[in-house]
Motif scaffolding. Structure first.
Motif, PDB file in Angstrom:
ATOM      1  N   UNK A   1      -0.703  -1.086  -4.588  1.00 47.09           N
ATOM      2  CA  UNK A   1      -1.933  -0.319  -4.724  1.00 47.09           C
ATOM      3  C   UNK A   1      -1.705   1.105  -4.217  1.00 47.09           C
ATOM      4  N   UNK A   2      -2.142   2.084  -5.007  1.00 48.99           N
ATOM      5  CA  UNK A   2      -1.911   3.491  -4.685  1.00 48.99           C
ATOM      6  C   UNK A   2      -3.215   4.176  -4.281  1.00 48.99           C
ATOM      7  N   UNK A   3      -3.091   5.134  -3.340  1.00 50.95           N
ATOM      8  CA  UNK A   3      -4.270   5.791  -2.792  1.00 50.95           C
ATOM      9  C   UNK A   3      -4.018   7.287  -2.603  1.00 50.95           C
ATOM     10  N   UNK A   4      -5.104   8.032  -2.450  1.00 53.83           N
ATOM     11  CA  UNK A   4      -5.035   9.476  -2.244  1.00 53.83           C
ATOM     12  C   UNK A   4      -4.612   9.753  -0.802  1.00 53.83           C
ATOM     13  N   UNK A   5      -3.334   9.586  -0.540  1.00 59.36           N
ATOM     14  CA  UNK A   5      -2.842   9.792   0.805  1.00 59.36           C
ATOM     15  C   UNK A   5      -1.347   9.934   0.829  1.00 59.36           C
TER      16      UNK A   5
ATOM     17  N   UNK B   1       0.848  -1.188   0.000  1.00 61.83           N
ATOM     18  CA  UNK B   1       0.000   0.000   0.000  1.00 61.83           C
ATOM     19  C   UNK B   1       0.882   1.236   0.000  1.00 61.83           C
ATOM     20  N   UNK B   2       0.545   2.188  -0.854  1.00 65.71           N
ATOM     21  CA  UNK B   2       1.274   3.463  -0.880  1.00 65.71           C
ATOM     22  C   UNK B   2       0.307   4.626  -1.103  1.00 65.71           C
ATOM     23  N   UNK B   3       0.738   5.797  -0.641  1.00 65.67           N
ATOM     24  CA  UNK B   3       0.030   7.036  -0.943  1.00 65.67           C
ATOM     25  C   UNK B   3       0.771   7.797  -2.027  1.00 65.67           C
ATOM     26  N   UNK B   4       0.044   8.474  -2.880  1.00 65.60           N
ATOM     27  CA  UNK B   4       0.656   9.238  -3.975  1.00 65.60           C
ATOM     28  C   UNK B   4       1.610  10.326  -3.477  1.00 65.60           C
ATOM     29  N   UNK B   5       1.323  10.882  -2.289  1.00 61.37           N
ATOM     30  CA  UNK B   5       1.972  12.133  -1.879  1.00 61.37           C
ATOM     31  C   UNK B   5       2.986  11.930  -0.751  1.00 61.37           C
ATOM     32  N   UNK B   6       3.449  10.706  -0.595  1.00 61.07           N
ATOM     33  CA  UNK B   6       4.452  10.362   0.410  1.00 61.07           C
ATOM     34  C   UNK B   6       5.846  10.641  -0.155  1.00 61.07           C
ATOM     35  N   UNK B   7       6.523  11.637   0.411  1.00 60.03           N
ATOM     36  CA  UNK B   7       7.873  11.979  -0.031  1.00 60.03           C
ATOM     37  C   UNK B   7       8.932  11.420   0.919  1.00 60.03           C
TER      38      UNK B   7
END
Length: 673
Positions: free
Chosen positions: A631-635, A602-608
């Motif tokens: 799987x990517x999510x809005x987080x 699981x990953x979020x799009x905006x994780x830097x």
């Protein structure tokens, strides 16, 4: 109770009962450990004849009819009652079957029969342990040298029966907290006392009910903050990415603490585990906390905790899952591999005679799989020719969310846009990367320089590359020409929307402000760093959670995150055959040993912090790109804090738990497709 927080130096911050009232604890091999003083929570008393298999009982009854033998009357009565109950059950008379068992004093068997028949509430009333409040007066030392004397160690576990609404239905479950002793698999010596918090639906059949062991990141992160934001029965509603106007200048003291509509209790029991030196977990003398602080030092003691929990709670037949976030993206595959190596024999035999389940699946949330593939600006790490390519799609997604980039056509979905960026990264960027990192590191500029790179930038291909990078990220061409090793802190703090202070964990979370130098010359966020937005509110709820929700009262400070653990952590692999600072070989080994094991990332799009594209590159490089879905999510990093992501996340996890064992192409076959 107070909670002890440390500001981690790195950005990668990243119920037990068995119904026994025995005064002796049993290790994984079933040997009494009189030197450890377990005081197990009060559960149903052992029934007469417990531990004798049904087959043996039936045989004994048959033999008793034909011969004059000396058989204890209680044992004979228990065997007769079980046989009679089975006969009633075969005829469809559950009530008589259950009453027969109860009449013979076999309440546990009666509860199990009800559970197997789908009568969860009635089974819960029989099988769930009674409420128990624990007062823990021990002092825990989270330092490198911290340890508890053996005579101070016990296995006291609190219990609180409770319920919540899940999908419109009231569900009863047991909330518990306490310690179990982790004994070395080979020597059986006590290693550490491990603190855990668990939520179990005790009215469901244990042989069918999954149990998931969850680990926070860091290293040095305890599990309480993870469970209060993710999948436990209650959660802190941080409301990411929005920060209300009243909290633009100071962090909130309180945030809503609500019943968790997305709890995973409808799919699995949950056991949140604190590694050694965090929470209330500590080494047992002569061992010290630091003995368990490392890539290879940490997972064995956690495996042995799981072994203890499974044996004590008769969960041998339960499907077992591991869930790790952030740093636990490297911890969890190593732990899974150790469990596979230990095999079925690590668990005590189940009374049914069936083989134990070792491991069913692994879930990795925002994982750091390989520290040697994450580019870094720390110390001299920037000199290593490690590409920052894994971050570039994240920069593009951040710019797109802020609507600063106009690269995505209005009719194009996020995923379609990402596919275009992935194609660019695999072709144009990857080729340029090789040229750039073939250069020589410049100490003054922190860039790699060479005539070949200068020549490439002057070419049409080089100009097209830097133009497109500016288009998707909004970072000007001049910065890309200086170097492709664009670190996330530099991008977020100095190149992108410098009027905002942004969280590197979820770059959408922002406030108006700036970085200013203090009296000592250090840059500090003014008015505050939004990465800590929910910190005070989380601390407030944590201070009340253990006594109120789990019946656990402790005098000592709960170590939520530990700088000592992070600072002393051994990030090098020492196990034979292990690759340095990576768990990818372990992930491959797990799949090789059990091809049916399920995997999910699981990953979020905006994780830097731990970007999704780096994980995709790591898995592809290990030949696991098709075998392990991402799987990517809005987080962001803690994806579950994003309100928009929670329902899609829950749906993906539900599908994962409901899926049968993996039966697709092997890792080798999948890598060829």
């Amino acid at each position: 109770m107070k909670f002890q927080f440390y500001a981690l130096a790195s950005l990668l911050l990243l119920t037990a009962y068995d119904g026994s009232n025995s005064s002796l604890s049993q290790n994984g091999a079933g040997v009494a450990l009189t030197e450890v003083r377990p005081t197990l929570l009060a559960g149903p008393a052992p029934d007469v004849g417990e531990g004798v298999s049904q087959a043996a009982n039936a045989s004994a009854v048959k033999e008793a009819k034909g011969k004059e033998i000396d058989m204890p009357k209680a044992e004979l009565d228990a065997a007769s009652a079980k046989k009679a109950a089975d006969d009633y059950l075969k005829k469809g008379n559950l009530t008589k079957a259950v009453n027969t068992l109860k009449g013979a004093g076999l309440s546990k068997e009666a509860g199990e029969m009800l559970a197997n028949a789908g009568h969860e509430d009635e089974a819960f009333e029989i099988l769930a342990p009674k409420d128990k409040v624990v007062d823990d007066n021990r002092i825990y030392d989270g330092s490198e040298t911290g340890s508890l004397a053996l005579d101070k160690v016990d296995e006291v576990v609190s219990v609180k029966r409770t319920s919540m609404k899940i999908g419109g239905k009231t569900v009863q479950f047991t909330a518990s907290a306490g310690h179990l002793t982790s004994h070395d698999l080979k020597t059986n010596k006590p290693q550490a006392t491990i603190f855990f918090m668990a939520y179990t639906r005790d009215g469901l059949p244990k042989g069918k009910r999954p149990v998931t062991f969850l680990f926070n990141g860091g290293p040095g992160g305890a599990s309480l903050s993870l469970q209060m934001g993710s999948w436990g029965p209650k959660r802190l509603k941080a409301g990411y990415p929005d920060i209300p106007d009243q909290y633009q200048t100071s962090e909130p003291d309180r945030l809503p603490f609500i019943s968790n509509a997305e709890t995973l209790l409808d799919k699995t029991d949950l056991v949140f585990v604190d590694p050694v030196g965090t929470g209330y977990s500590q080494a047992i003398a002569p061992k010290k906390n630091a003995d368990f602080w490392g890539l290879d030092e940490d997972p064995p003691v956690l495996r042995d905790f799981i072994r203890r929990y499974v044996n004590l709670n008769t969960r041998q037949l339960s499907p077992k899952y591991l869930y790790g976030i952030s740093y636990s993206g490297v911890r969890t595959p190593i732990l899974a591999n150790l469990m596979e190596d230990a095999g079925k024999s690590q668990f005590e035999p189940d009374k049914s005679g069936k083989d134990p389940i070792v491991l069913s699946g692994v879930i990795l949330n925002s994982p750091a799989l390989d520290y040697d593939s994450l580019c870094s600006a720390h110390g001299d790490d920037w000199k290593k020719p490690i590409s920052c390519a894994g971050y570039v799609p994240t920069y593009a997604m951040i710019a797109d969310w802020y609507k600063e980039s106009k690269a995505r056509p209005s009719e194009t979905s996020v995923e379609s846009y990402l596919d275009t960026i992935r194609t660019f990264m695999k072709t144009k960027f990857a080729a340029a990367d090789k040229i750039y990192y073939a250069g020589t590191p410049n100490e003054d500029t922190m860039n790699f320089e060479s005539k070949e790179w200068t020549s490439y930038l002057a070419s049409k291909e080089g100009k097209d590359l830097t133009q497109y990078l500016e288009k998707i990220t909004t970072a000007k061409q001049i910065y890309w020409k200086d170097g492709l090793n664009m670190f996330p802190g530099y991008f977020l703090k100095q190149l992108f929307r410098t009027d905002y202070l942004k969280s590197q964990y979820d770059a959408r979370v922002h406030i108006k402000g700036q970085w200013v130098k203090d009296a000592d010359g250090y840059k500090v966020a003014t008015p505050y760093d939004p990465e800590g937005y929910a910190g005070y509110a989380l601390g407030y709820e944590m201070d009340r959670y253990l006594p109120d929700t789990l019946n656990y009262n402790a005098q000592a400070e709960y170590i939520s995150s530990s700088d000592p653990a992070f600072d002393a952590w051994n990030f090098e692999r020492s196990a034979p055959g292990s690759a340095a600072r990576s768990s990818l070989p372990d992930l491959k080994a797990v799949i090789g040993k059990d091809p049916s094991i399920k995997m999910l990332v699981i990953h979020g799009y905006y994780d830097a912090v731990t970007p999704f594209y780096q994980t995709e590159l790591d898995l592809k490089g290990a030949g696991l790109g098709q075998r392990v879905p991402v799987k990517l999510f809005e987080g962001g990093h803690s994806t579950h804090y994003s309100e928009e992501a929670r329902k899609p996340l829950k749906a993906a996890l539900d599908k994962f738990y409901d899926a049968p064992p993996y039966s697709g192409p092997t890792a080798k076959e999948a890598s060829l497709n």
